[in-house]
Write a protein that holds these residues in place. Structure first.
Motif, PDB file in Angstrom:
ATOM      1  N   SER A   9       0.847  -1.188   0.000  1.00 14.32           N
ATOM      2  CA  SER A   9       0.000   0.000   0.000  1.00 14.32           C
ATOM      3  C   SER A   9       0.885   1.241   0.000  1.00 14.32           C
ATOM      4  N   VAL A  10       0.719   2.072  -1.001  1.00 18.63           N
ATOM      5  CA  VAL A  10       1.472   3.329  -1.142  1.00 18.63           C
ATOM      6  C   VAL A  10       0.454   4.471  -1.084  1.00 18.63           C
ATOM      7  N   GLN A  11       0.595   5.351  -0.103  1.00 21.36           N
ATOM      8  CA  GLN A  11      -0.422   6.376   0.118  1.00 21.36           C
ATOM      9  C   GLN A  11       0.207   7.759   0.247  1.00 21.36           C
ATOM     10  N   GLY A  12      -0.155   8.638  -0.685  1.00 22.02           N
ATOM     11  CA  GLY A  12       0.252  10.039  -0.631  1.00 22.02           C
ATOM     12  C   GLY A  12       1.746  10.268  -0.662  1.00 22.02           C
ATOM     13  N   VAL A  13       2.466   9.434  -1.392  1.00 24.07           N
ATOM     14  CA  VAL A  13       3.929   9.489  -1.373  1.00 24.07           C
ATOM     15  C   VAL A  13       4.441  10.608  -2.280  1.00 24.07           C
ATOM     16  N   ALA A  14       5.466  11.295  -1.813  1.00 27.51           N
ATOM     17  CA  ALA A  14       6.134  12.345  -2.581  1.00 27.51           C
ATOM     18  C   ALA A  14       7.639  12.145  -2.486  1.00 27.51           C
ATOM     19  N   GLN A  15       8.361  12.724  -3.447  1.00 26.96           N
ATOM     20  CA  GLN A  15       9.811  12.690  -3.397  1.00 26.96           C
ATOM     21  C   GLN A  15      10.391  13.984  -3.929  1.00 26.96           C
ATOM     22  N   ARG A  16      11.217  14.597  -3.126  1.00 26.28           N
ATOM     23  CA  ARG A  16      11.953  15.802  -3.531  1.00 26.28           C
ATOM     24  C   ARG A  16      13.437  15.562  -3.345  1.00 26.28           C
ATOM     25  N   PHE A  17      14.224  16.127  -4.236  1.00 29.26           N
ATOM     26  CA  PHE A  17      15.670  16.170  -4.104  1.00 29.26           C
ATOM     27  C   PHE A  17      16.070  17.634  -4.118  1.00 29.26           C
ATOM     28  N   GLY A  18      16.350  18.172  -2.942  1.00 25.07           N
ATOM     29  CA  GLY A  18      16.606  19.603  -2.850  1.00 25.07           C
ATOM     30  C   GLY A  18      15.349  20.384  -3.195  1.00 25.07           C
ATOM     31  N   ALA A  19      15.483  21.324  -4.102  1.00 24.31           N
ATOM     32  CA  ALA A  19      14.336  22.130  -4.512  1.00 24.31           C
ATOM     33  C   ALA A  19      13.516  21.465  -5.613  1.00 24.31           C
ATOM     34  N   ARG A  20      13.974  20.333  -6.109  1.00 26.76           N
ATOM     35  CA  ARG A  20      13.316  19.676  -7.243  1.00 26.76           C
ATOM     36  C   ARG A  20      12.327  18.619  -6.752  1.00 26.76           C
ATOM     37  N   THR A  21      11.073  18.746  -7.127  1.00 21.39           N
ATOM     38  CA  THR A  21      10.053  17.759  -6.802  1.00 21.39           C
ATOM     39  C   THR A  21       9.908  16.789  -7.960  1.00 21.39           C
ATOM     40  N   ILE A  22      10.093  15.501  -7.675  1.00 23.38           N
ATOM     41  CA  ILE A  22       9.979  14.476  -8.709  1.00 23.38           C
ATOM     42  C   ILE A  22       8.512  14.117  -8.928  1.00 23.38           C
ATOM     43  N   PHE A  23       7.775  13.916  -7.837  1.00 19.75           N
ATOM     44  CA  PHE A  23       6.337  13.659  -7.888  1.00 19.75           C
ATOM     45  C   PHE A  23       5.769  13.908  -6.498  1.00 19.75           C
ATOM     46  N   ARG A  24       4.468  13.967  -6.419  1.00 21.79           N
ATOM     47  CA  ARG A  24       3.781  14.096  -5.124  1.00 21.79           C
ATOM     48  C   ARG A  24       2.454  13.347  -5.191  1.00 21.79           C
ATOM     49  N   ASP A  25       1.947  13.000  -4.018  1.00 24.01           N
ATOM     50  CA  ASP A  25       0.615  12.404  -3.876  1.00 24.01           C
ATOM     51  C   ASP A  25       0.423  11.162  -4.756  1.00 24.01           C
ATOM     52  N   VAL A  26       1.434  10.289  -4.776  1.00 19.90           N
ATOM     53  CA  VAL A  26       1.314   9.018  -5.493  1.00 19.90           C
ATOM     54  C   VAL A  26       0.689   7.989  -4.555  1.00 19.90           C
TER      55      VAL A  26
END
Length: 265
Positions: A9-26
């Protein structure tokens, strides 16, 4: 699809590297016995989601559970330890140890996480090699086998501890169509024969349409309106019915029109 609790179960996952957002709310769930594909072009974040799920990367936000136990966040340490026996991973390009034979590669998880004697580890590893069609290849080294055989050996290693959940990272990448089709058949056979659950990261369209029960499509240009998630559903249905131009371009293998606007899937 099974009505039982999700294995992943993956809920509301986000990933940022520094100021760069790769994705959010997955968010997505994977049911026991399902083949679930994470799709997208290069740089879309699909391998990042896999790294989060197997515990190699802590998400910036959100929660991931395996068999109902958190593996992320401050309460996830115990879950990550427990998940080592619940998951198997085939890394991109196989990631076999070149100084070890195929049999020794498959034995390694058994030696690390069980108290089995060496002969029992070897016997169990030989069974796993047989399951992937490599019963006679155990003495060979990675440099002595084809790319397809190396991928099969990596799947055998992922199966070593009999985990219910397997992650495959780009299993068909770099393979010819015939070898790729054989690997697709292997995934379906393992699901049907062992009841294994698969999460497959890929961008290979023929494999997606052959093995995936459902899929999640990520797009690196969709962050502003979709958080990176373009669509989730059965791949054949998305291919036939979606009106989203990004989904259409992916499944039709066409370029996206410059003036395309995203529509609801």
């Amino acid at each position: 699809m099974s009505a039982t609790a999700p294995l992943l179960s993956v809920q509301g996952v986000a990933q940022r590297f520094g100021a760069r957002t790769i994705f959010r709310d997955v968010s997505f769930d994977v049911a026991p016995g399902e083949v679930f594909a994470i799709l997208g072009g290069s740089g879309s974040g699909k391998s990042t989601v896999l790294r989060q799920a197997i515990g190699l990367l802590e998400p910036t936000a959100g929660r991931i559970e395996i068999a109902g136990q958190a593996v992320t966040g401050p309460d996830g340490a115990a879950g990550r330890r427990a998940s080592r026996r619940l998951i198997g991973v085939m890394f991109q390009a196989g990631a076999l140890f070149g100084s070890m034979s195929l049999l020794e590669n498959v034995m390694l998880p058994l030696q690390m996480f069980t108290d089995l004697p060496a002969d029992a580890c070897a016997a169990a590893a030989q069974v796993k090699l047989g399951l992937v069609g490599l019963a006679d290849a155990g003495p060979l080294y990675p440099a002595e086998v084809s790319g397809g055989m190396a991928k099969r050996a990596a799947i055998a290693r992922a199966l070593a501890l009999d985990p219910p959940l397997l992650f495959l990272d780009e299993p068909s990448a770099g393979l010819d169509p015939i070898t790729s089709a054989g690997l697709d058949r292997l995934v379906l056979d393992l699901r049907n024969d062992l009841g294994a659950t698969f999460v497959v990261v890929t961008h290979e369209l023929p494999s997606i349409l052959t093995i995936a029960d459902r899929c999640l499509l990520l797009d690196r240009n969709a962050f502003a309106d979709a958080g990176g998630v373009i669509a989730i559903g059965e791949p054949h249905r998305l291919a036939a019915e979606s009106t989203d131009p990004v989904v259409r371009a992916f499944f039709d293998r066409t370029t996206l029109p410059m003036n395309a606007t995203k529509e609801a899937v």
